[in-house]
Design a protein around this motif. Structure first.
Motif, PDB file in Angstrom:
ATOM      1  N   ALA A   1     -18.484  33.877  41.052  1.00  0.00           N
ATOM      2  CA  ALA A   1     -17.232  33.152  40.792  1.00  0.00           C
ATOM      3  C   ALA A   1     -16.803  32.378  42.036  1.00  0.00           C
ATOM      4  CB  ALA A   1     -16.130  34.116  40.355  1.00  0.00           C
ATOM      5  N   VAL A   2     -16.962  32.987  43.199  1.00  0.00           N
ATOM      6  CA  VAL A   2     -16.619  32.327  44.452  1.00  0.00           C
ATOM      7  C   VAL A   2     -17.567  31.155  44.703  1.00  0.00           C
ATOM      8  CG1 VAL A   2     -16.492  32.598  46.967  1.00  0.00           C
ATOM      9  CG2 VAL A   2     -15.557  34.375  45.478  1.00  0.00           C
ATOM     10  N   LEU A   3     -18.867  31.388  44.550  1.00  0.00           N
ATOM     11  CA  LEU A   3     -19.849  30.315  44.753  1.00  0.00           C
ATOM     12  C   LEU A   3     -19.611  29.147  43.799  1.00  0.00           C
ATOM     13  CD1 LEU A   3     -23.166  32.349  45.196  1.00  0.00           C
ATOM     14  CD2 LEU A   3     -21.989  30.992  46.938  1.00  0.00           C
ATOM     15  N   GLN A   4     -19.285  29.466  42.565  1.00  0.00           N
ATOM     16  CA  GLN A   4     -19.054  28.428  41.567  1.00  0.00           C
ATOM     17  C   GLN A   4     -17.851  27.564  41.959  1.00  0.00           C
ATOM     18  OE1 GLN A   4     -17.985  29.840  37.614  1.00  0.00           O
ATOM     19  NE2 GLN A   4     -19.049  28.096  36.710  1.00  0.00           N
ATOM     20  N   GLU A   5     -16.733  28.199  42.251  1.00  0.00           N
ATOM     21  CA  GLU A   5     -15.536  27.438  42.614  1.00  0.00           C
ATOM     22  C   GLU A   5     -15.767  26.679  43.916  1.00  0.00           C
ATOM     23  OE1 GLU A   5     -12.076  25.546  42.205  1.00  0.00           O
ATOM     24  OE2 GLU A   5     -12.958  26.835  40.680  1.00  0.00           O
ATOM     25  N   TYR A   6     -16.439  27.298  44.869  1.00  0.00           N
ATOM     26  CA  TYR A   6     -16.728  26.630  46.141  1.00  0.00           C
ATOM     27  C   TYR A   6     -17.575  25.377  45.888  1.00  0.00           C
ATOM     28  CZ  TYR A   6     -17.166  26.850  51.307  1.00  0.00           C
ATOM     29  OH  TYR A   6     -17.074  26.608  52.653  1.00  0.00           O
ATOM     30  N   SER A   7     -18.571  25.495  45.027  1.00  0.00           N
ATOM     31  CA  SER A   7     -19.429  24.351  44.691  1.00  0.00           C
ATOM     32  C   SER A   7     -18.620  23.243  44.020  1.00  0.00           C
ATOM     33  CB  SER A   7     -20.570  24.785  43.770  1.00  0.00           C
ATOM     34  OG  SER A   7     -21.387  25.718  44.413  1.00  0.00           O
ATOM     35  N   TYR A   8     -17.779  23.620  43.072  1.00  0.00           N
ATOM     36  CA  TYR A   8     -16.938  22.624  42.388  1.00  0.00           C
ATOM     37  C   TYR A   8     -16.001  21.922  43.373  1.00  0.00           C
ATOM     38  CZ  TYR A   8     -18.282  24.668  37.831  1.00  0.00           C
ATOM     39  OH  TYR A   8     -18.960  25.112  36.723  1.00  0.00           O
ATOM     40  N   ASP A   9     -15.426  22.691  44.288  1.00  0.00           N
ATOM     41  CA  ASP A   9     -14.494  22.117  45.252  1.00  0.00           C
ATOM     42  C   ASP A   9     -15.210  21.204  46.243  1.00  0.00           C
ATOM     43  OD1 ASP A   9     -12.479  23.501  43.971  1.00  0.00           O
ATOM     44  OD2 ASP A   9     -12.470  25.156  45.404  1.00  0.00           O
TER      45      ASP A   9
ATOM     46  N   GLN B   1      -8.298  36.433  43.204  1.00  0.00           N
ATOM     47  CA  GLN B   1      -7.018  35.720  43.202  1.00  0.00           C
ATOM     48  C   GLN B   1      -7.143  34.373  43.922  1.00  0.00           C
ATOM     49  OE1 GLN B   1      -4.836  38.944  45.056  1.00  0.00           O
ATOM     50  NE2 GLN B   1      -3.659  39.324  43.176  1.00  0.00           N
ATOM     51  N   LEU B   2      -7.853  34.366  45.037  1.00  0.00           N
ATOM     52  CA  LEU B   2      -8.052  33.129  45.791  1.00  0.00           C
ATOM     53  C   LEU B   2      -8.820  32.095  44.969  1.00  0.00           C
ATOM     54  CD1 LEU B   2      -8.890  34.724  49.247  1.00  0.00           C
ATOM     55  CD2 LEU B   2      -6.909  33.267  48.760  1.00  0.00           C
ATOM     56  N   VAL B   3      -9.809  32.546  44.212  1.00  0.00           N
ATOM     57  CA  VAL B   3     -10.578  31.638  43.360  1.00  0.00           C
ATOM     58  C   VAL B   3      -9.671  31.002  42.313  1.00  0.00           C
ATOM     59  CG1 VAL B   3     -12.365  31.566  41.546  1.00  0.00           C
ATOM     60  CG2 VAL B   3     -12.835  32.686  43.726  1.00  0.00           C
TER      61      VAL B   3
ATOM     62  N   ALA C   1     -22.721  21.715  49.379  1.00  0.00           N
ATOM     63  CA  ALA C   1     -22.744  22.578  48.196  1.00  0.00           C
ATOM     64  C   ALA C   1     -24.171  23.018  47.882  1.00  0.00           C
ATOM     65  CB  ALA C   1     -22.136  21.850  46.997  1.00  0.00           C
ATOM     66  N   GLN C   2     -25.111  22.084  48.001  1.00  0.00           N
ATOM     67  CA  GLN C   2     -26.526  22.414  47.748  1.00  0.00           C
ATOM     68  C   GLN C   2     -27.011  23.460  48.751  1.00  0.00           C
ATOM     69  OE1 GLN C   2     -28.839  22.570  45.232  1.00  0.00           O
ATOM     70  NE2 GLN C   2     -28.343  20.423  44.920  1.00  0.00           N
TER      71      GLN C   2
ATOM     72  N   ALA D   1      -9.747  24.817  51.209  1.00  0.00           N
ATOM     73  CA  ALA D   1      -9.189  25.733  52.212  1.00  0.00           C
ATOM     74  C   ALA D   1      -8.987  27.123  51.622  1.00  0.00           C
ATOM     75  CB  ALA D   1      -7.864  25.182  52.744  1.00  0.00           C
ATOM     76  N   THR D   2      -8.581  27.169  50.364  1.00  0.00           N
ATOM     77  CA  THR D   2      -8.331  28.451  49.699  1.00  0.00           C
ATOM     78  C   THR D   2      -9.632  29.167  49.367  1.00  0.00           C
ATOM     79  OG1 THR D   2      -6.290  27.551  48.775  1.00  0.00           O
ATOM     80  CG2 THR D   2      -7.159  29.551  47.755  1.00  0.00           C
ATOM     81  N   VAL D   3     -10.580  28.441  48.790  1.00  0.00           N
ATOM     82  CA  VAL D   3     -11.834  29.087  48.370  1.00  0.00           C
ATOM     83  C   VAL D   3     -12.668  29.532  49.576  1.00  0.00           C
ATOM     84  CG1 VAL D   3     -13.426  27.121  48.140  1.00  0.00           C
ATOM     85  CG2 VAL D   3     -13.543  29.025  46.509  1.00  0.00           C
ATOM     86  N   GLU D   4     -12.493  28.891  50.717  1.00  0.00           N
ATOM     87  CA  GLU D   4     -13.203  29.333  51.913  1.00  0.00           C
ATOM     88  C   GLU D   4     -12.775  30.743  52.317  1.00  0.00           C
ATOM     89  OE1 GLU D   4     -12.581  26.039  54.584  1.00  0.00           O
ATOM     90  OE2 GLU D   4     -14.376  25.008  53.833  1.00  0.00           O
ATOM     91  N   HIS D   5     -11.510  31.069  52.100  1.00  0.00           N
ATOM     92  CA  HIS D   5     -11.044  32.441  52.364  1.00  0.00           C
ATOM     93  C   HIS D   5     -11.731  33.419  51.407  1.00  0.00           C
ATOM     94  CE1 HIS D   5      -7.928  31.550  55.312  1.00  0.00           C
ATOM     95  NE2 HIS D   5      -7.540  30.537  54.554  1.00  0.00           N
ATOM     96  N   ALA D   6     -11.872  33.017  50.156  1.00  0.00           N
ATOM     97  CA  ALA D   6     -12.550  33.872  49.172  1.00  0.00           C
ATOM     98  C   ALA D   6     -14.012  34.063  49.559  1.00  0.00           C
ATOM     99  CB  ALA D   6     -12.446  33.254  47.772  1.00  0.00           C
ATOM    100  N   TYR D   7     -14.640  33.010  50.041  1.00  0.00           N
ATOM    101  CA  TYR D   7     -16.050  33.083  50.441  1.00  0.00           C
ATOM    102  C   TYR D   7     -16.232  34.026  51.629  1.00  0.00           C
ATOM    103  CZ  TYR D   7     -20.777  31.627  51.665  1.00  0.00           C
ATOM    104  OH  TYR D   7     -22.115  31.618  51.946  1.00  0.00           O
ATOM    105  N   GLN D   8     -15.265  34.031  52.532  1.00  0.00           N
ATOM    106  CA  GLN D   8     -15.333  34.957  53.668  1.00  0.00           C
ATOM    107  C   GLN D   8     -15.278  36.411  53.189  1.00  0.00           C
ATOM    108  OE1 GLN D   8     -12.123  33.729  56.217  1.00  0.00           O
ATOM    109  NE2 GLN D   8     -13.194  31.886  56.910  1.00  0.00           N
ATOM    110  N   GLN D   9     -14.513  36.644  52.114  1.00  0.00           N
ATOM    111  CA  GLN D   9     -14.389  38.008  51.580  1.00  0.00           C
ATOM    112  C   GLN D   9     -15.610  38.418  50.766  1.00  0.00           C
ATOM    113  OE1 GLN D   9     -10.835  38.765  49.311  1.00  0.00           O
ATOM    114  NE2 GLN D   9      -9.499  37.864  50.857  1.00  0.00           N
ATOM    115  N   GLN D  10     -16.079  37.518  49.906  1.00  0.00           N
ATOM    116  CA  GLN D  10     -17.172  37.861  48.986  1.00  0.00           C
ATOM    117  C   GLN D  10     -18.172  36.713  48.858  1.00  0.00           C
ATOM    118  OE1 GLN D  10     -15.802  39.243  45.176  1.00  0.00           O
ATOM    119  NE2 GLN D  10     -14.757  40.997  46.040  1.00  0.00           N
TER     120      GLN D  10
END
Length: 167
Positions: free
Chosen positions: A107-115, A74-76, A125-126, A93-102
């Motif tokens: 999907a989390v890594l992808q969105e985090y990289s894009y953000d 959901q966070l992603v 990101a690298q 800020a939102t995807v960092e919460h997702a990264y803490q969870q998983q």
């Protein structure tokens, strides 16, 4: 009659319209079905507005979502909507919460990289991708990141050239 639709088919119908990029139609059906009464429905509606480039309504829906207690998935999706409406700081800020969870979720890594790329944090990101499990998906994402950074540098050089050569 839309009132006769079984509850379990409503999100599927809306998702199918979205998959075919019929965002306005999906939004119309979302309103008819009143999907925003659930958290997943509100997230989907905010994503639809963002994909339709309806920034005002996307922001309105996103402002009604409390990210506390959301799952990583959901966070992603929330971060994705923020990124689409050009709010990269909120997306991060939102995807960092997702990264803490998983932290191992692609999907989390992808969105985090894009953000991170959206705010020009290519090195971070690298590093994120280098620290993750190696597989075809993460390697593809690393390649995308390098191309994206190169493209950004070319665009910056063109902008600089135009600025320095203006009359």
């Amino acid at each position: 009659n839309y009132a006769d639709f079984p509850e379990y088919t409503k999100l599927s119908l809306i998702q199918n319209f979205r998959d075919f990029k019929h965002f306005k139609t999906a939004i119309d059906w979302s309103k008819k079905f009143n999907i925003q009464k659930s958290v997943d429905g509100r997230i989907l509606l905010s994503v639809l507005y963002a994909e339709a480039q309806d920034v005002a309504n996307a922001k309105d829906q996103l402002s009604k979502i409390d990210i506390k207690g959301l799952t990583a998935d959901q966070l992603v999706r929330v971060a994705y909507a923020y990124r689409l409406i050009n709010l990269p700081v909120d997306a991060l800020a939102t995807v960092e919460h997702a990264y803490q969870q998983q932290p191992k979720s692609f999907a989390v890594l992808q969105e985090y990289s894009y953000d991170l790329a959206a705010v020009g944090a290519y090195k971070k990101a690298q590093q994120l991708l280098l620290a993750s499990d190696k597989n075809a998906q993460t390697e593809s994402l690393q390649h995308w990141l390098k191309v994206s950074e190169f493209s950004q540098r070319v665009n910056n050089a063109i902008t600089r050239y135009k600025y320095l050569n203006r009359e």
